[in-house]
Design a protein around this motif. Structure first.
Motif, PDB file in Angstrom:
ATOM      1  N   ASN A  51       0.673  -1.082  -0.003  1.00 27.39           N
ATOM      2  CA  ASN A  51       0.054  -0.160  -0.134  1.00 27.39           C
ATOM      3  C   ASN A  51       0.389   1.391   0.090  1.00 27.39           C
ATOM      4  O   ASN A  51       2.033   0.928   0.329  1.00 27.39           O
ATOM      5  CB  ASN A  51      -0.572   0.233   1.419  1.00 27.39           C
ATOM      6  CG  ASN A  51      -0.935   0.395   2.683  1.00 27.39           C
ATOM      7  OD1 ASN A  51       0.834   0.465   2.570  1.00 27.39           O
ATOM      8  ND2 ASN A  51      -0.911  -0.265   3.742  1.00 27.39           N
ATOM      9  N   SER A  52       0.483   2.336   0.136  1.00 29.22           N
ATOM     10  CA  SER A  52       1.047   3.632   0.005  1.00 29.22           C
ATOM     11  C   SER A  52       1.792   3.886   0.851  1.00 29.22           C
ATOM     12  O   SER A  52       3.040   4.388   0.992  1.00 29.22           O
ATOM     13  CB  SER A  52       0.067   4.864  -0.096  1.00 29.22           C
ATOM     14  OG  SER A  52      -0.765   4.599   1.004  1.00 29.22           O
ATOM     15  N   GLU A  53       1.727   2.861   2.132  1.00 28.86           N
ATOM     16  CA  GLU A  53       2.201   3.047   3.611  1.00 28.86           C
ATOM     17  C   GLU A  53       4.045   2.238   3.307  1.00 28.86           C
ATOM     18  O   GLU A  53       4.371   1.821   4.445  1.00 28.86           O
ATOM     19  CB  GLU A  53       1.731   3.181   4.976  1.00 28.86           C
ATOM     20  CG  GLU A  53       0.428   4.498   4.883  1.00 28.86           C
ATOM     21  CD  GLU A  53      -0.297   4.194   6.095  1.00 28.86           C
ATOM     22  OE1 GLU A  53      -0.356   2.952   6.180  1.00 28.86           O
ATOM     23  OE2 GLU A  53      -1.190   5.210   6.256  1.00 28.86           O
TER      24      GLU A  53
END
Length: 313
Positions: A51-53
Motif C-alpha cells: 500500500n501507499s504506506e
C-alpha cells in the motif's frame, strides 16, 4: 476473433437483459481480497501487494464472488447478480483456464427447483440471442434448451455404474476392478472413491442425450448448501458431459457455516465477517455459471480458449 468478440458481447447482453427483466440488481465486488475462498478442490491465486504506506500485504484474487455477494445480500435482501473475471490456480485443460468469466446470482425466496428453472431460462435466452432459437448443436448432437432432464445423484450413480454413492465398499471394488487403473485406492477413503467414480464413470454421461440437472448430493460434497433429509441441496447442470453451473439452496446457519469453513481452512485464515453475514441472510438460492464454458456449448467448440479473447495462460 471477430465472431468470438461479437458472440461474447451478445451472450453477456442477453444475460444482463434477462436479470433486468426478472428484477435482479447487478452488483460489483472486489476481485482482490484479504481472505481466500475456501474449497478443497479450488486453489486461490495468492499475490503480494504494497500500500501507499509501504506495508506489504498478502492478498488473493477471488475464485468466485460468493463471500462478498453474500455480505451484500445479508443487507440488501433482494435478488442480485454479477458478471466478473475469477482466478483459480493450477487450472489448465480443454475446459479450464486460470482466469475465466463467471456469472454468479442469488434469488431471495427461491428453492432449488425454482433456481433450476431460472438456470434453464438463462440458457434459453443466450441461445436465442445468437440463433433466434432454443436449439443448439454441440459435439455432433442437437439439444433443445427448453427440454431438461433432472436426476438425483443416487439415480445417476445407479444408472451409469449399477451402485449407489453411499455404498463405499462397492465404490472401492468398482474402481479396483475397472479397466481404468486407479492407483493408491483405499476402501477407507470415501471422498476419493466417490470423486473417482463420479469423474470417470458418471460425469461423462451427464447431459449427453438432453441437458441435465443432477441434484441432491451426499452431505460430504455439499459445500455451503443446506442439508435436508440427509441430502445436500445443490445441483450441477450439464450438456454433453460438460459441467456448466453449480447451484445451492444456501446455508444460512452461522454455526454450521463456521464448522464447514474450519474444515476446509487448513493453513488459510477464515473471513469471520462472512460467517456473521449468515445471521442476516435471507432464505435464498444461488448459482455460478462459467460463461466461457457456456460459450463452448453455444458455439460448438472443443477447447475453452477457442471462445476466449487474448487469453495467454
Amino acid at each position: 476473433m471477430i465472431k468470438i468478440i461479437e458472440s461474447r458481447a451478445a451472450v453477456i447482453k442477453a444475460i444482463r437483459d434477462y436479470f433486468v427483466k426478472t428484477g435482479s440488481t447487478e452488483v460489483e465486488t472486489p476481485i482482490l481480497n484479504i481472505y481466500p475462498n475456501l474449497d478443497p478442490n479450488i486453489h486461490p491465486v495468492e499475490v503480494r501487494v504494497e500500500n501507499s504506506e509501504g506495508r506489504q500485504i498478502t492478498a488473493y484474487l477471488h475464485t468466485s464472488p460468493e463471500y462478498n455477494m453474500k455480505k451484500i445480500l445479508s443487507t440488501y435482501k433482494k435478488d442480485i447478480h454479477q458478471i466478473t473475471h475469477v482466478f483459480r490456480n493450477y487450472e489448465g485443460s480443454s475446459k479450464h483456464t486460470i482466469e475465466f468469466l463467471m456469472l454468479e446470482w442469488y434469488r431471495v425466496g427461491y428453492d432449488l427447483d425454482m433456481l433450476m428453472e431460472d438456470t434453464k431460462k438463462i440458457f434459453m435466452e443466450t441461445a436465442k440471442a445468437l440463433y433466434n432459437s432454443y436449439e443448439i448443436e454441440y459435439k455432433g448432437k442437437k439439444y433443445n434448451l427448453e427440454n431438461w432432464e433432472k436426476l438425483t445423484v443416487d439415480e445417476a450413480f445407479y444408472r451409469f455404474t449399477g451402485i449407489y454413492p453411499d455404498q463405499n465398499e462397492k465404490l472401492y471394488l468398482f474402481l479396483k476392478n475397472s479397466p481404468i487403473k486407479h492407483g493408491n485406492l483405499s476402501e477407507e477413503d470415501y471422498e476419493t472413491n466417490f470423486f473417482l467414480v463420479y469423474s470417470f464413470y458418471v460425469e461423462p454421461h451427464l447431459g449427453k442425450d438432453k441437458p441435465t440437472f443432477i441434484y441432491d448430493y451426499p452431505p460430504e460434497f455439499s459445500a455451503l448448501a443446506k442439508i435436508i433429509n440427509g441430502k445436500g441441496k445443490r445441483f450441477e447442470a450439464y450438456i454433453g458431459g460438460l459441467e456448466l453451473v453449480n447451484g445451492y439452496y444456501e446455508l444460512t446457519d452461522p454455526i454450521e457455516l463456521e464448522k464447514r469453513l474450519k474444515k476446509e481452512a487448513k493453513n488459510h485464515k477464515i473471513d469471520t465477517a462472512f460467517i456473521k453475514t449468515a445471521e442476516k441472510m435471507p432464505d435464498c438460492s444461488g448459482a455460478s455459471l462459467g460463461i466461457d464454458r457456456l460459450l463452448m456449448v453455444l458455439l460448438n467448440k472443443k477447447n475453452i480458449k477457442q471462445v476466449q479473447v487474448l487469453n495467454w495462460i
